[in-house]
Design a protein around this motif. Structure first.
Motif, mmCIF file in Angstrom:
data_model
loop_
_atom_site.group_PDB
_atom_site.id
_atom_site.type_symbol
_atom_site.label_atom_id
_atom_site.label_comp_id
_atom_site.label_asym_id
_atom_site.label_seq_id
_atom_site.Cartn_x
_atom_site.Cartn_y
_atom_site.Cartn_z
ATOM 1 N N ILE A 85 0.876 -1.176 0.000
ATOM 2 C CA ILE A 85 0.000 0.000 0.000
ATOM 3 C C ILE A 85 0.911 1.223 0.000
ATOM 4 O O ILE A 85 1.817 1.344 0.838
ATOM 5 C CB ILE A 85 -0.916 0.028 1.252
ATOM 6 N N ILE A 86 0.673 2.108 -0.962
ATOM 7 C CA ILE A 86 1.517 3.295 -1.132
ATOM 8 C C ILE A 86 0.726 4.548 -0.764
ATOM 9 O O ILE A 86 -0.400 4.731 -1.234
ATOM 10 C CB ILE A 86 1.986 3.435 -2.607
ATOM 11 N N ARG A 87 1.312 5.380 0.101
ATOM 12 C CA ARG A 87 0.701 6.696 0.397
ATOM 13 C C ARG A 87 1.799 7.743 0.374
ATOM 14 O O ARG A 87 2.834 7.575 1.036
ATOM 15 C CB ARG A 87 0.011 6.691 1.771
ATOM 16 N N GLY A 88 1.589 8.781 -0.389
ATOM 17 C CA GLY A 88 2.587 9.841 -0.491
ATOM 18 C C GLY A 88 3.937 9.286 -0.936
ATOM 19 O O GLY A 88 4.975 9.652 -0.392
ATOM 20 N N TYR A 89 3.899 8.406 -1.913
ATOM 21 C CA TYR A 89 5.087 7.763 -2.513
ATOM 22 C C TYR A 89 5.776 6.752 -1.605
ATOM 23 O O TYR A 89 6.754 6.128 -2.000
ATOM 24 C CB TYR A 89 6.112 8.808 -3.001
#
Ligand code: CTP
Ligand code: ZN
Length: 154
Positions: A85-89
């Motif tokens: 899961i990716i958030r803000g790169y």
């Protein structure tokens, strides 16, 4: 990274399904309902070199996470896949897919005479005999189904 290599772009927010068994990227895309006509950025990489295995496939989807049913389906075809899961790169969560010992309601028995294929209110249920090669045994009739039978249903 040498000049000959072109790194697949990182994504900002979304999901990266990594370490997909080589050859199954398009099956994973199908499981996720990807048609190729969506507005989000989707990257599908096939047969890229892998440290762990010889080659692997990768599917990256911007702006979307997966539900448990989708993760179980992916685990049937690609038991070594990792869901990032990716958030803000940044990778904020990394989860290896895992097949439950008992699979319920995801696939149908390939034996037409099986009670789970009749009008009786019984839900399809399988035991995982082997993950690789995939062998699932029907709880009701003992019929063994393989990866190709599963692929036909997705
Ligand atoms: N990734 C991405 N966009 C980001 C961050 C990561 O597309 N913003 C991708 C990476 O390219 C990689 C996967 O997500 O395919 C996992 O990233 P990372 O954990 O940084 O890579 P590895 O350490 O190589 O992962 P692993 O240990 O699971 O092999
Ligand atoms: Zn059966």
């Amino acid at each position: 990274m040498s000049e000959m290599e072109l790194r697949v772009s990182k994504i900002k927010d979304g999901t990266v399904i990594d370490h997909i068994t080589g050859g199954h990227a398009l099956d994973v895309a199908k499981i996720l309902g990807i048609t190729g006509r969506e507005k989000r950025v989707i990257t599908i990489a096939i047969n890229v070199p892998s440290k762990l295995f010889k080659t692997k496939d990768i599917v990256k989807i911007e702006g979307r996470e997966l539900n448990p049913q989708e993760v179980h389906k992916i685990a049937l075809l690609a038991p070594h896949a990792t869901i990032n899961i990716i958030r803000g790169y940044k990778v904020v969560k990394k989860q290896a897919v895992k097949l439950p010992k008992v699979i319920e309601n995801i696939i149908k028995c390939a034996n037409p005479a099986c009670i789970s294929n009749s009008n009786e209110p019984v839900r399809a249920k399988f035991y995982v005999d082997s993950e690789e090669p995939l062998l699932l045994k029907c709880h009701y009739c003992g019929f063994i189904i393989e990866k190709k039978d599963v692929l036909e249903q997705f």
